[in-house]
Every structure is written in C-alpha cells, then in structure tokens.
Enzyme design. Structure first.
Site, short mmCIF file in Angstrom:
data_model
loop_
_atom_site.label_atom_id
_atom_site.label_comp_id
_atom_site.label_asym_id
_atom_site.label_seq_id
_atom_site.Cartn_x
_atom_site.Cartn_y
_atom_site.Cartn_z
CG ASP A 149 -12.50 -8.75 -21.92
OD1 ASP A 149 -11.69 -9.70 -21.87
OD2 ASP A 149 -13.50 -8.74 -22.65
CG HIS A 180 -2.26 0.64 0.94
ND1 HIS A 180 -2.42 1.72 0.11
CD2 HIS A 180 -3.50 0.34 1.41
CE1 HIS A 180 -3.70 2.07 0.08
NE2 HIS A 180 -4.37 1.25 0.85
#
Ligand SMILES: *[C@@H]1O[C@H](CO)[C@@H](O)[C@H](O)[C@H]1NC(C)=O
Ligand SMILES: *[C@@H]1O[C@H](CO)[C@@H](O)[C@H](O)[C@H]1NC(C)=O
Ligand SMILES: *[C@@H]1O[C@H](CO)[C@@H](O)[C@H](O)[C@H]1NC(C)=O
Ligand SMILES: *[C@@H]1O[C@H](CO)[C@@H](O)[C@H](O)[C@H]1NC(C)=O
Length: 449
Positions: free
Chosen positions: A390, A165
């Site tokens: 995708d 992070h």
C-alpha cells in the site's frame, strides 16, 4: 505510445545518497548469466485512484529515491568487459548509483473495468501499461536495471515495472516493492537492515566467467520468424482454495501418496501442463518440458539467508514425451515436476554451474522456442505478498504480468485476492485457448468467472 496511453514524462531517479566510495561490484553466477538473453520480467499492480492532493508522482519519486538507497543494486548498471586474450566477454553489476527510470503516463479514457475483464481475459492494450518493452538482460549495459511506469487511468492507477533478472528474482523484487510502498505511505525511510547480498557461493569457480563473444550477442529474430509465430492470448484462470485442495488430493491419491508428496503448486502446474499440451497439436512422440522456476536459497548447503538479495533461481526442465504426459494422469505429471524440483540439490547445482562455465550454452534460446509450443514455463509464486503493498492511498486491486518472455505456455502465478486462492496468468496461442475453454476436463478444476 499507443492504445490510449500517453507518455507525460520520463526521468531517472537516483538513490538519495550516491556515495561512490562504497561502490559495490556484484559478480554474476551461471544462474544469472544463463538469463543474459531473457526479457526483463514485467509485473504491475492496479490501484484505485488517489485523491488529487496526494501528489502521486512527486511522492513516488521521492520514496523511490530513498528505497534505492537501501536496494542500491537496482540503481546500478551492467558492465561488459572484453577479454581479448581468449575472445570472450565478462559481465558484472556495478552499483554506481546511475539510477532507475520512472515514466509517468496517462490513459484518461481507460478504466479499471476495461483492464479487469470479468471473464479473466487480459486485453491486448495492457502491454502499453508496462515500460520498456523488449529489454533483454544484456541491454543493462546502457539501460537502467529497473524501469517503472506509473499510468494514471480514468479511475485507477497502474504501477507497471520491469527489471533485469540478473540483478534480482521475484523474492528480491517483491521485497523491494514492499519497502518502497512503506516508505511512500509513511513518508520516511524507517530503520532498515543493510541489504544482505547473496555473495559468491560457488567455491571452486572463478569469476568473472568468460562467455564466447558470439554467445553474448543479442539474438535478433528474422522478420520471417516473427510473422510466422502464431498469435498468443492471455487469460487469468482463478483457482479457489477448494479447487486447489481437490487437485492436490487427486494428484496425491493417483500416485498413492498418503503424506501429500505433491504440493498444491505442483498439482496446479501439472493440470495446466497436461491441458495445454493436449490442445497444442504436437506430435505424440515429441518431447515436452515443464520448467518451474525454483528459488535456490534453501536448496544450497549451507542455505542462503531467506531474504538475501539477488537472483537465486534455476529453471531446468521436467521432460517427457507428449504421449507419456497425456496417457498418464494428473498425479504422474505432478510427480515428474516434483522429482525435478527435488533433484535440485547442492550437489546438482554445483555440477550445473561447473558444466555451464566450461561449456556456455543455450544462451540464445531464452525460454524456449516461440514456434514449437512444447514448453510450459511456470514463473512467479503465489507466496509473494501482492496485496500488502500500500503506497498510501489503498491496497492493490489486482496484479498482472506484462508481455515479455511470451511463449505458448507461459504461466505467471500470483496469490489471489481471497486467501488461499491462486491466479494463473496464462499465455497461449489463441487457437489453443479456444480449445482449452471448451475442455470440461480442464474447466471443472478452475473458476472462470
Ligand atoms: C561513503 O561511504 C564510505 C564507506 O562506506 C564511508 O567511509 C564514508 O564516510 C561515506 N562518505 C559519505 C560522505 O557519506
Ligand atoms: C471476455 O469479455 C470481454 C468483454 O469484457 C470480451 O470482449 C471477450 O471477448 C471475452 N472473452 C472470452 C474468451 O469470452
Ligand atoms: C555445496 O556446494 C558448494 C559449491 O557450490 C560447496 O562449496 C559446498 O561445500 C557444498 N556443501 C556441501 C555440504 O557439500
Ligand atoms: C472450483 O471452484 C468453483 C468456484 O468455487 C466451483 O464452482 C467448482 O465446483 C470447483 N471445482 C472443483 C473441482 O473443486
């Protein structure tokens, strides 16, 4: 591995062009370093199964290598330096092209319907679909800053990943994922703007920041503490567009706001906060906190570019007592969250950073106590584009977060499949979940299929 998941291979994927002469150092701000002991956030996308001849793993690896050329910080490592003169340590990210890890796993007996239970329950075995459990930001000194696990299931594929992070936040991570999926589906690294790094935006604060050696040590809970933590369960609550607009209207009417001061997200967070705390068995005079993760890019003055890369979040809490929270309504709770979010101004962020540097604190507490259960953490955002990623054989079917940073009251917000809806993946103690599901005041505003 366990739970029917078998690791097939594990490899390091490097950026295609590891040109060392342009090697960048990323300096870490107090907003980054306060995440030093946080678990790597874990997220994952569930896809249908591609055709046999798609060459899934080799295509994912080749495209990852190209994506890491653009998003080179993910291929770097954390570097720790000892400052012997004052018994402190400092950190920076060295974009050294060491690479990200990609694991290939199989779960031949697990199907999409096992993972996506119709009532929104998240099965415990999902933890085996995420790589590198138990990595903390400080482990980035030896471990990759991005770890991916591609699990081939009976009738689907799960791409789970976790990341440090301190190198990126959700905004940056989802952009990376979008770029990677586009490269994978097209087979080419199309023209791409060079990555805009956030840069050092804190005038008057010197880097690298010095952290006392004792504060930089990785905390290790005693086994007694671990066994005393109640069991948590996870469930995805679905809020339809209509559910959200009704909650938002209710919250705004309660605070007498005709201009819709309270946002949809604040209304949903307030509803979850009140409902979970109502059943958490806390003393009425005790404090409770709601920490909404806020993107700081547009809160700085001048603002940073919306798509600049890095970690740009803050998580200071809205705080009140259990009594105040429960005696007031939804609107009041939402207003506490709203006030805190609005209080994050250039000025207050600057003072937070200055205070933090002169008095490094709270590094070890992470998200909050696992034992007390008085804190709600609202992470991720329904604004992140999940379903447009995708990789070349179909759009994602669902999104899930992994078990890292799990406390009673961890909410991970995702966009839902239907436009305008939101899925809230909720981690709570199992006895709290039972009460929550039986609470009409809670369930009348959510859709539990
Ligand atoms: C490596 O990067 C530097 C600076 O970015 C550039 O000047 C140099 O031509 C590059 N070398 C190669 C072999 O690409
Ligand atoms: C949800 O459904 C699963 C089966 O799909 C079942 O095992 C589980 O007990 C259910 N959970 C709840 C809370 O109803
Ligand atoms: C915003 O804060 C930064 C330091 O964090 C400071 O340099 C800058 O001048 C501030 N902007 C304004 C408009 O005050
Ligand atoms: C929430 O959505 C569900 C499903 O659309 C609906 O049955 C329920 O009445 C809604 N509740 C509110 C308060 O909008």
């Amino acid at each position: 591995m366990a739970g029917g998941v078998v690791l097939i291979s594990s490899s390091i994927v490097r950026p295609g062009n590891s040109n060392q002469s342009g090697r960048t150092k990323i300096h870490l701000t107090p907003f980054d370093l306060s995440l030093l002991q946080f678990d790597y956030p874990q997220r994952g996308l569930l896809f249908p199964k591609p055709d046999q001849d798609f060459h899934l793993i080799s295509r994912l690896k080749a495209s990852l290598s190209l994506a890491l050329e653009i998003y080179f910080p993910f291929a770097g490592r954390l570097v720790k330096t000892d400052n012997l003169e004052d018994n402190t340590v400092s950190f920076f990210i060295d974009c050294d092209g060491s690479g990200a890890r990609l694991n290939h796993a199989e779960a031949k007996s697990i199907s999409v319907s096992d993972l996506l239970q119709p009532n929104g329950s998240v099965p415990d075995f999902i933890k085996h679909f995420f790589p590198a459990d138990d990595l903390k930001s400080s482990d980035g000194v030896t471990e990759p800053l991005l770890v991916i696990q591609v699990t081939e299931m009976k009738d689907g594929v799960f791409i789970g990943y976790c990341y440090n992070h301190m190198v990126a936040d959700g905004v940056s991570m989802w952009r990376f994922l979008h770029t990677w999926s586009k490269i994978c589906s097209s087979g080419l690294a199309s023209e791409h703007q060079p990555l805009a790094l956030k840069g050092w935006f804190l005038d008057g604060i010197d880097y690298p920041i010095h952290i006392p050696v004792s504060d930089a040590k990785r905390p290790s809970p005693t086994s007694g503490e671990l066994s005393a933590v109640p069991i948590t369960k996870e469930k995805v609550f679905h809020f339809t567009k209509k559910n959200i607009s009704e909650l938002k209207a209710k919250a705004n009417s309660e605070v007498g706001s005709s201009d819709m001061t309270i946002s949809s997200l604040q209304a949903v967070a307030a509803h979850m906060w009140r409902s979970i705390i109502r059943h958490s068995g806390l003393r009425r005079e005790g404090e409770t906190h709601c920490k909404v993760v806020v993107d700081l890019r547009q809160r700085l003055n001048p603002p940073l570019e919306n798509n600049c890369f890095g970690n740009m979040i803050s998580t200071a809490p809205a705080t009140t007592t259990v009594e105040e929270l429960l005696d007031h309504g939804l609107g009041w709770a939402a207003l506490q969250i709203n006030k805190f979010v609005r209080s994050l101004t250039n000025e207050s962020l600057k003072s937070f950073a200055e205070d933090w540097v002169s008095n490094v604190k709270n590094l070890k507490s992470g998200l909050g106590s696992r034992m007390v259960g008085d804190t709600l953490v609202v992470a991720s955002s329904p604004r992140f584009d999940v379903y447009n990623n995708d990789f070349g054989w179909g759009k994602p079917i669902a999104v899930r977060s992994g078990p890292g940073n799990s406390i009673n009251g961890k909410l991970v917000l995702f966009q839902g499949v239907e436009e305008g809806s939101v899925d809230v993946q909720t981690t709570v103690w199992s006895h709290v979940l039972v009460k929550l599901l039986a609470d009409v005041e809670f369930t009348e505003h959510v859709t539990i299929a």
